[in-house]
Design a protein around this motif. Structure first.
Motif, PDB file in Angstrom:
ATOM      1  N   ARG A  58       0.835  -1.206   0.000  1.00 27.73           N
ATOM      2  CA  ARG A  58       0.000   0.000   0.000  1.00 27.73           C
ATOM      3  C   ARG A  58       0.869   1.256   0.000  1.00 27.73           C
ATOM      4  O   ARG A  58       0.637   2.188  -0.775  1.00 27.73           O
ATOM      5  N   MET A  59       1.884   1.298   0.866  1.00 25.36           N
ATOM      6  CA  MET A  59       2.770   2.467   0.908  1.00 25.36           C
ATOM      7  C   MET A  59       3.518   2.632  -0.415  1.00 25.36           C
ATOM      8  O   MET A  59       3.671   3.757  -0.911  1.00 25.36           O
ATOM      9  N   ALA A  60       3.966   1.520  -1.004  1.00 30.00           N
ATOM     10  CA  ALA A  60       4.667   1.591  -2.282  1.00 30.00           C
ATOM     11  C   ALA A  60       3.748   2.139  -3.376  1.00 30.00           C
ATOM     12  O   ALA A  60       4.167   2.969  -4.197  1.00 30.00           O
ATOM     13  N   PHE A  61       2.491   1.697  -3.391  1.00 22.12           N
ATOM     14  CA  PHE A  61       1.538   2.172  -4.398  1.00 22.12           C
ATOM     15  C   PHE A  61       1.195   3.653  -4.178  1.00 22.12           C
ATOM     16  O   PHE A  61       1.051   4.404  -5.144  1.00 22.12           O
ATOM     17  N   LEU A  62       1.049   4.064  -2.924  1.00 22.38           N
ATOM     18  CA  LEU A  62       0.793   5.483  -2.644  1.00 22.38           C
ATOM     19  C   LEU A  62       1.983   6.332  -3.096  1.00 22.38           C
ATOM     20  O   LEU A  62       1.801   7.414  -3.676  1.00 22.38           O
ATOM     21  N   ALA A  63       3.199   5.849  -2.850  1.00 25.24           N
ATOM     22  CA  ALA A  63       4.395   6.565  -3.301  1.00 25.24           C
ATOM     23  C   ALA A  63       4.408   6.656  -4.830  1.00 25.24           C
ATOM     24  O   ALA A  63       4.756   7.700  -5.400  1.00 25.24           O
TER      25      ALA A  63
ATOM     26  N   VAL B  13      -4.632  13.279  -3.011  1.00 26.81           N
ATOM     27  CA  VAL B  13      -4.859  12.781  -1.653  1.00 26.81           C
ATOM     28  C   VAL B  13      -3.756  11.832  -1.186  1.00 26.81           C
ATOM     29  O   VAL B  13      -3.501  11.703   0.007  1.00 26.81           O
ATOM     30  N   GLN B  14      -3.051  11.186  -2.126  1.00 28.27           N
ATOM     31  CA  GLN B  14      -1.974  10.268  -1.765  1.00 28.27           C
ATOM     32  C   GLN B  14      -0.865  10.964  -0.972  1.00 28.27           C
ATOM     33  O   GLN B  14      -0.191  10.326  -0.153  1.00 28.27           O
ATOM     34  N   PHE B  15      -0.679  12.263  -1.178  1.00 31.43           N
ATOM     35  CA  PHE B  15       0.359  12.990  -0.447  1.00 31.43           C
ATOM     36  C   PHE B  15       0.034  13.088   1.045  1.00 31.43           C
ATOM     37  O   PHE B  15       0.941  13.148   1.870  1.00 31.43           O
TER      38      PHE B  15
END
Length: 198
Positions: free
Chosen positions: A108-113, A169-171
């Protein structure tokens, strides 16, 4: 038991993606039947089919990025399948350089990045995701890097004054997800490469 704002947003994301994936899949099945029967052919069917495949790929990606994450493991094959499908659908190509499965929260964190990097690659490019000794690196390379400093300030909490649009919003979500995992987010960029790590 109360649900905090970040977890509530993730639950909403999971619900929306879960409810959309089935009808989009049904549309794709219907298009395949039309193509096999010969009842409809040509560029119109191809355009609809490409759009459905693109929607399906985005929903699968968003379900991981914005949905609720747990400690459950995700296999490498599943992750690569999602990234391959989304690579076919747009101007960005994704490469998963991690040989093992990992927790859904890490993916999830990798995809948000990766979604953060997408905003900095207006002409497309390559996003590679790797992990070495527990440190994740998500790097984007392209013809031109366009970094909007107020947005990127959210990642390391150096500046959170920018008003975020829905597409940004990912930021706000990545630092929250990283904090839940006891990690800190950092980033760096040059004219042709931008890197996020956690």
């Amino acid at each position: 038991m109360a649900v905090d704002t970040a977890n509530l947003a993730a639950l909403i994301g999971s619900r929306i993606c879960h409810d959309l994936i089935s009808p989009v899949g049904a549309i794709n099945n219907g298009l395949e039947l039309l193509a096999m029967s010969g009842a409809m052919a040509g560029p119109e069917l191809e355009l609809i089919s490409d759009s459905v495949l693109n929607a399906n790929a985005r929903i699968r990606f968003f379900r991981i990025a914005f949905g609720a994450a747990g400690d459950q493991q995700m296999g490498r094959a599943e992750i690569v399948s999602v990234l391959d499908d989304i690579s076919k659908a747009g101007r960005l190509k994704f490469q998963w350089d991690h040989s093992e499965g990992c927790s859904r929260s890490e993916v999830r964190m990798a995809f948000l990045a990766a979604l953060c990097l997408e905003t900095a690659l207006p002409y497309g490019g390559m996003i590679s995701i790797s992990c070495d000794a527990g440190k994740w690196t998500v790097a984007g390379e392209g013809r031109k890097i366009n970094v909007e400093a107020p947005l990127w300030g959210y990642l390391d909490a150096s500046d959170t004054s920018a008003n975020l649009a829905p597409a940004q919003v990912q930021f706000a979500m990545l630092p929250v997800a990283a904090q839940e995992a006891d990690r800190k987010v950092g980033f760096d960029h040059t004219e042709e490469k931008i890197t996020v790590w956690f």
